[in-house]
Design a protein around this motif. Sequence first.
Motif, PDB file in Angstrom:
ATOM      1  N   GLY A   1      61.432  26.669  60.708  1.00 45.01           N
ATOM      2  CA  GLY A   1      61.792  25.246  60.688  1.00 45.01           C
ATOM      3  C   GLY A   1      61.940  24.707  59.273  1.00 45.01           C
ATOM      4  O   GLY A   1      62.916  24.022  58.952  1.00 45.01           O
TER       5      GLY A   1
ATOM      6  N   GLU B   1      54.906  25.925  50.606  1.00 40.19           N
ATOM      7  CA  GLU B   1      54.373  26.817  51.644  1.00 40.19           C
ATOM      8  C   GLU B   1      52.956  27.244  51.257  1.00 40.19           C
ATOM      9  O   GLU B   1      52.705  27.660  50.135  1.00 40.19           O
ATOM     10  CB  GLU B   1      55.286  28.041  51.794  1.00 40.19           C
ATOM     11  CG  GLU B   1      54.682  29.230  52.518  1.00 40.19           C
ATOM     12  CD  GLU B   1      54.223  28.965  53.955  1.00 40.19           C
ATOM     13  OE1 GLU B   1      54.971  28.346  54.726  1.00 40.19           O
ATOM     14  OE2 GLU B   1      53.081  29.382  54.293  1.00 40.19           O
TER      15      GLU B   1
ATOM     16  N   GLN C   1      64.311  35.279  70.836  1.00 40.81           N
ATOM     17  CA  GLN C   1      65.547  35.092  71.594  1.00 40.81           C
ATOM     18  C   GLN C   1      66.214  33.831  71.068  1.00 40.81           C
ATOM     19  O   GLN C   1      65.530  32.833  70.816  1.00 40.81           O
ATOM     20  CB  GLN C   1      65.232  34.914  73.079  1.00 40.81           C
ATOM     21  CG  GLN C   1      64.461  36.072  73.688  1.00 40.81           C
ATOM     22  CD  GLN C   1      64.185  35.839  75.166  1.00 40.81           C
ATOM     23  OE1 GLN C   1      65.086  35.558  75.942  1.00 40.81           O
ATOM     24  NE2 GLN C   1      62.933  35.972  75.550  1.00 40.81           N
TER      25      GLN C   1
ATOM     26  N   ARG D   1      62.315  38.406  63.972  1.00 34.67           N
ATOM     27  CA  ARG D   1      61.938  37.160  63.294  1.00 34.67           C
ATOM     28  C   ARG D   1      62.140  37.230  61.790  1.00 34.67           C
ATOM     29  O   ARG D   1      62.615  36.288  61.164  1.00 34.67           O
ATOM     30  CB  ARG D   1      60.440  36.875  63.498  1.00 34.67           C
ATOM     31  CG  ARG D   1      60.137  36.233  64.787  1.00 34.67           C
ATOM     32  CD  ARG D   1      58.641  36.177  64.992  1.00 34.67           C
ATOM     33  NE  ARG D   1      58.435  35.644  66.317  1.00 34.67           N
ATOM     34  CZ  ARG D   1      58.195  34.356  66.572  1.00 34.67           C
ATOM     35  NH1 ARG D   1      58.046  33.499  65.607  1.00 34.67           N
ATOM     36  NH2 ARG D   1      58.080  33.948  67.801  1.00 34.67           N
TER      37      ARG D   1
ATOM     38  N   VAL E   1      49.846  21.925  51.603  1.00 38.26           N
ATOM     39  CA  VAL E   1      49.792  20.458  51.491  1.00 38.26           C
ATOM     40  C   VAL E   1      48.459  19.987  52.062  1.00 38.26           C
ATOM     41  O   VAL E   1      48.127  20.281  53.212  1.00 38.26           O
ATOM     42  CB  VAL E   1      50.985  19.808  52.223  1.00 38.26           C
ATOM     43  CG1 VAL E   1      50.804  18.297  52.343  1.00 38.26           C
ATOM     44  CG2 VAL E   1      52.285  20.146  51.504  1.00 38.26           C
TER      45      VAL E   1
ATOM     46  N   ASP F   1      57.373  23.076  65.360  1.00 41.22           N
ATOM     47  CA  ASP F   1      56.095  23.111  66.090  1.00 41.22           C
ATOM     48  C   ASP F   1      55.141  21.993  65.661  1.00 41.22           C
ATOM     49  O   ASP F   1      54.278  21.606  66.448  1.00 41.22           O
ATOM     50  CB  ASP F   1      55.398  24.465  65.877  1.00 41.22           C
ATOM     51  CG  ASP F   1      55.929  25.551  66.804  1.00 41.22           C
ATOM     52  OD1 ASP F   1      56.917  25.298  67.521  1.00 41.22           O
ATOM     53  OD2 ASP F   1      55.347  26.651  66.808  1.00 41.22           O
TER      54      ASP F   1
ATOM     55  N   ALA G   1      61.885  30.242  75.625  1.00 36.42           N
ATOM     56  CA  ALA G   1      62.276  30.895  74.362  1.00 36.42           C
ATOM     57  C   ALA G   1      63.066  29.932  73.473  1.00 36.42           C
ATOM     58  O   ALA G   1      64.140  30.262  72.977  1.00 36.42           O
ATOM     59  CB  ALA G   1      63.059  32.178  74.641  1.00 36.42           C
TER      60      ALA G   1
ATOM     61  N   GLY H   1      61.316  27.474  71.097  1.00 40.14           N
ATOM     62  CA  GLY H   1      60.565  26.800  70.019  1.00 40.14           C
ATOM     63  C   GLY H   1      61.282  26.858  68.681  1.00 40.14           C
ATOM     64  O   GLY H   1      61.488  25.825  68.022  1.00 40.14           O
ATOM     65  N   ALA H   2      61.663  28.051  68.267  1.00 35.55           N
ATOM     66  CA  ALA H   2      62.359  28.194  66.986  1.00 35.55           C
ATOM     67  C   ALA H   2      63.766  27.584  67.077  1.00 35.55           C
ATOM     68  O   ALA H   2      64.263  27.001  66.108  1.00 35.55           O
ATOM     69  CB  ALA H   2      62.437  29.663  66.591  1.00 35.55           C
ATOM     70  N   CYS H   3      64.393  27.701  68.254  1.00 37.59           N
ATOM     71  CA  CYS H   3      65.727  27.097  68.444  1.00 37.59           C
ATOM     72  C   CYS H   3      65.647  25.578  68.239  1.00 37.59           C
ATOM     73  O   CYS H   3      66.503  24.982  67.578  1.00 37.59           O
ATOM     74  CB  CYS H   3      66.259  27.403  69.840  1.00 37.59           C
ATOM     75  SG  CYS H   3      66.440  29.151  70.222  1.00 37.59           S
TER      76      CYS H   3
END
Length: 392
Positions: free
Chosen positions: A17, A36, A49, A110, A135, A296, A306, A308-310
């Motif tokens: 994300g 990060e 996916q 991934r 952070v 997230d 499938a 969440g990342a999408c």
Amino acid sequence: SSTPASDEILVAGGGIGGIATALALGRAGRAVRVLERAAELGEIGYGLQLGPNAYRILVELGIADKLKEVAFYPNNLVMIDAIDGKELTRIELGDAFQERYGYPYSVIHRSDLHQMLLDAARALPGVSIETSRGVASFTQDATGVDVVCEDGSQYRGAALIGADGLKSRVRASILNDGAPRVAGQVAYRGVVPIEEIEDATHADDVVMWVGPDLHLVQYRLRGGKVMNNVAVVENEAMRTGRAETIGPEEMEAIFSHCIPSVQKMLGFVRKDRHWVLQDRDPTPGWSLGRATLLGDAAHPTLQYLAQGACMAMEDAVVLARKVTTTPDVDAALVAYENERYLRTGRIQLSSRFFCGFCHAGGGARDVRNSIVTKRPKGSTFEIDWVYRGIDL
Ligand code: FAD
């Protein structure tokens, strides 16, 4: 504060994300700095996916050509009853599917997706990515945001995007709504060389074996060379919060009612690492002045669709659009949330529903099987709203 505002947009978190956000904003000509927490960038876990809605986002982000090189394009999404081995239903992913949605269904490692996003983001002059910068807190005033990191370093920017995942610190500041909901399920994952798969009937599909309190998903990765396996189980102790996870023997006991080939697949997942599955209810109010949430951090979901990342990547593109078309930062962040809230909330709730559907036992299993075996084979109407994607 009288410090002049930096035009730079700060992003907490360099997962899929956060890096997609840096890329989307960078492509729109904005200066972005990703902070990060981890000492090294990278993804853990194996496969993802990507529905056609996400493929479209990767086209929009200019990395579809790279995707083509590393993705695998399965033939079908197949659901099979793990107790009797009977196919329940399937969605065909061939020409008709691609014509309907405009883009293919793909699966990818991934770390390959993360690396593609990272390479493209780093190639842009306005994008900086820093590691070992967790952070810790932030404050804001009329002209900007001040961020303090866990190592004491400080940054000022025009806005802060909290893409810091399931246990987001930025979310705690904005919404103060406690920890995510523990779903009472645990996932184990692993990859094996494709040669270890004895029955190749579904080697080119995404297969979901479903059974009481369990499911197992399989699909190929890395040009088809390896098989990705995800086993998910639940039991009473986990559902009631008495246990967070279970060991290999208990997992075997839950799988003991499955056909032998599915029991054998449990051997394909690694037992040394597990994921306690968590989500949240849809919650509005993620945008507060010059700060907002993404991925997230904003709308954690179970993985049953499938998506969440999408969703995190869709968020990134919408956010960049709003920030570049709305001069006022606060208004842009509210517009972004308004555009994303109901769609991501529907993903969260539908994923929970689909979870119950997959893990059904007893009479519920009979009802499920009677419903899904009657659906027109290959049809996609229930999932149109997901795969048709967003207006761009
Ligand atoms: P994360 O990936 O969690 O990234 C957050 C980043 O922020 C991390 O790098 C972390 O180190 C960093 N961070 C944390 N705190 C701080 C801080 N205070 N300051 C700075 N940095 C911080 N999705 C799909 O689309 N398709 C699938 O097939 C799929 N399958 C899944 C299977 C399983 C078993 C699971 C568990 C999930 C699956 N998902 C899938 C969901 C997907 O993995 C997530 O939705 C996605 O990775 C979320 O990305 P993110 O960038 O929002 O968060």
